[in-house]
Design a protein around this motif. Structure first.
Motif, mmCIF file in Angstrom:
data_model
loop_
_atom_site.group_PDB
_atom_site.id
_atom_site.type_symbol
_atom_site.label_atom_id
_atom_site.label_comp_id
_atom_site.label_asym_id
_atom_site.label_seq_id
_atom_site.Cartn_x
_atom_site.Cartn_y
_atom_site.Cartn_z
ATOM 1 N N VAL A 1 -5.949 -0.143 5.642
ATOM 2 C CA VAL A 1 -5.768 -1.265 4.722
ATOM 3 C C VAL A 1 -6.262 -2.550 5.388
ATOM 4 O O VAL A 1 -5.847 -2.851 6.511
ATOM 5 C CB VAL A 1 -4.281 -1.417 4.342
ATOM 6 C CG1 VAL A 1 -4.058 -2.635 3.462
ATOM 7 C CG2 VAL A 1 -3.785 -0.156 3.651
ATOM 8 N N LEU B 1 -9.568 0.897 -2.482
ATOM 9 C CA LEU B 1 -8.410 1.243 -1.654
ATOM 10 C C LEU B 1 -7.294 1.835 -2.504
ATOM 11 O O LEU B 1 -6.686 2.846 -2.120
ATOM 12 C CB LEU B 1 -7.900 0.004 -0.920
ATOM 13 C CG LEU B 1 -6.593 0.196 -0.146
ATOM 14 C CD1 LEU B 1 -6.760 1.222 0.965
ATOM 15 C CD2 LEU B 1 -6.082 -1.131 0.413
ATOM 16 N N ALA C 1 -5.319 6.147 5.252
ATOM 17 C CA ALA C 1 -6.063 5.020 4.690
ATOM 18 C C ALA C 1 -5.906 3.808 5.589
ATOM 19 O O ALA C 1 -4.806 3.531 6.084
ATOM 20 C CB ALA C 1 -5.559 4.693 3.287
ATOM 21 N N ILE D 1 -4.429 -6.382 -1.437
ATOM 22 C CA ILE D 1 -4.766 -5.030 -1.893
ATOM 23 C C ILE D 1 -4.753 -4.898 -3.406
ATOM 24 O O ILE D 1 -5.343 -3.960 -3.949
ATOM 25 C CB ILE D 1 -3.850 -3.967 -1.269
ATOM 26 C CG1 ILE D 1 -2.448 -4.024 -1.879
ATOM 27 C CG2 ILE D 1 -3.783 -4.088 0.235
ATOM 28 C CD1 ILE D 1 -1.652 -2.762 -1.613
ATOM 29 N N ALA E 1 0.833 -1.201 0.000
ATOM 30 C CA ALA E 1 0.000 0.000 0.000
ATOM 31 C C ALA E 1 0.868 1.252 0.000
ATOM 32 O O ALA E 1 0.609 2.218 -0.738
ATOM 33 C CB ALA E 1 -0.922 -0.008 1.214
ATOM 34 N N ASN F 1 -8.183 -4.676 -4.629
ATOM 35 C CA ASN F 1 -9.044 -3.748 -3.895
ATOM 36 C C ASN F 1 -9.014 -2.383 -4.579
ATOM 37 O O ASN F 1 -8.294 -1.474 -4.185
ATOM 38 C CB ASN F 1 -8.561 -3.645 -2.444
ATOM 39 C CG ASN F 1 -9.540 -2.916 -1.545
ATOM 40 O OD1 ASN F 1 -10.303 -2.066 -1.997
ATOM 41 N ND2 ASN F 1 -9.505 -3.243 -0.256
ATOM 42 N N GLN G 1 -8.104 5.305 -3.247
ATOM 43 C CA GLN G 1 -7.927 6.155 -2.071
ATOM 44 C C GLN G 1 -6.454 6.494 -1.862
ATOM 45 O O GLN G 1 -6.095 7.635 -1.537
ATOM 46 C CB GLN G 1 -8.485 5.468 -0.833
ATOM 47 C CG GLN G 1 -8.408 6.330 0.424
ATOM 48 C CD GLN G 1 -8.905 5.607 1.663
ATOM 49 O OE1 GLN G 1 -9.175 4.398 1.639
ATOM 50 N NE2 GLN G 1 -9.015 6.326 2.775
#
Length: 217
Positions: free
Chosen positions: A155, A199, A153, A193, A19, A196, A202
């Protein structure tokens, strides 16, 4: 613009790492990724030996990491939430930036963002809001240092029980606690992730917010 990203996760290529790397890449700026488990860093001893020099007197990598944070134009801190609070490595890193505070506020006005990986992402009837607590720990650090916190954020993480190797349902497993009393290891989906999309979007928005804050003047 130079952006420093710091991950407190000790797991290789963890969701936290990925991330953070996605956010850094999305900035389009010069970035550096730091994994704290690769460094020798001790906790702050509250000795105040840093007052005059703005540099910690401990002889470890914490001094080097504080120098990197000072020289960066923006800081992104990524951690996770064992026992419903920010992990010890990430918290230790934040505390070792304390020498930059004295007299000058050397982190002041820099844009900052937070990423926190947690098995408890939203509201849970029996558990504290671990993800939000982790974000708040980083946000309040940045607030106290006079930084411009642009957002954070949460996760979705994976409980260690999924890779523990214990056969059957361990009586100490966190899986029933999080997913319900009937949940078992093989029934819980692994959070990745890469799939995702909300996410990732974001994280890209956070990246842009860092850049916009830096160039706003």
């Amino acid at each position: 613009m130079r952006i420093l990203g710091v991950s407190g996760s000790a797991i290789k290529e963890s969701n936290t790492d990925r991330a953070l790397k996605h956010l850094l890449e999305a900035t389009g700026m010069r970035t550096e990724f730091i994994k704290l488990s690769d460094y020798d860093i001790r906790p702050c001893t509250a000795c105040l030996g840093c007052i005059e020099s703005n540099q910690c007197i401990l002889k470890d990598d914490g001094v080097k990491l504080a120098e990197k944070a000072f020289k960066a134009d923006a800081l992104v801190v990524a951690g996770f939430t064992p026992y419903s609070t920010l992990d010890s490595r990430t918290k230790m890193f934040l505390e070792r930036l304390y020498p930059l505070r004295h007299r000058h506020g050397l982190m002041g006005q820099k844009p900052g963002a937070a990423i926190v990986t947690s098995c408890v992402v939203g509201e849970h009837p029996q558990l504290p809001p671990a993800g939000q607590l982790g974000l708040d720990a980083i946000r309040y650090f940045m607030m106290e240092e006079g930084m411009n916190y642009v957002g954070g954020a949460i996760v979705p993480g994976n409980v260690p029980c999924l890779r523990c190797g214990e056969n059957g349902q361990c009586q100490m497993s966190a899986i029933p606690m999080i997913h319900g009393p009937e949940a078992e290891v093989g029934e819980v989906e692994i959070n990745d992730i890469a799939s995702n999309a909300p996410l990732l979007s974001q994280l890209e928005e956070l990246a842009q917010a860092l850049v916009d804050d830096y160039y706003k003047g």
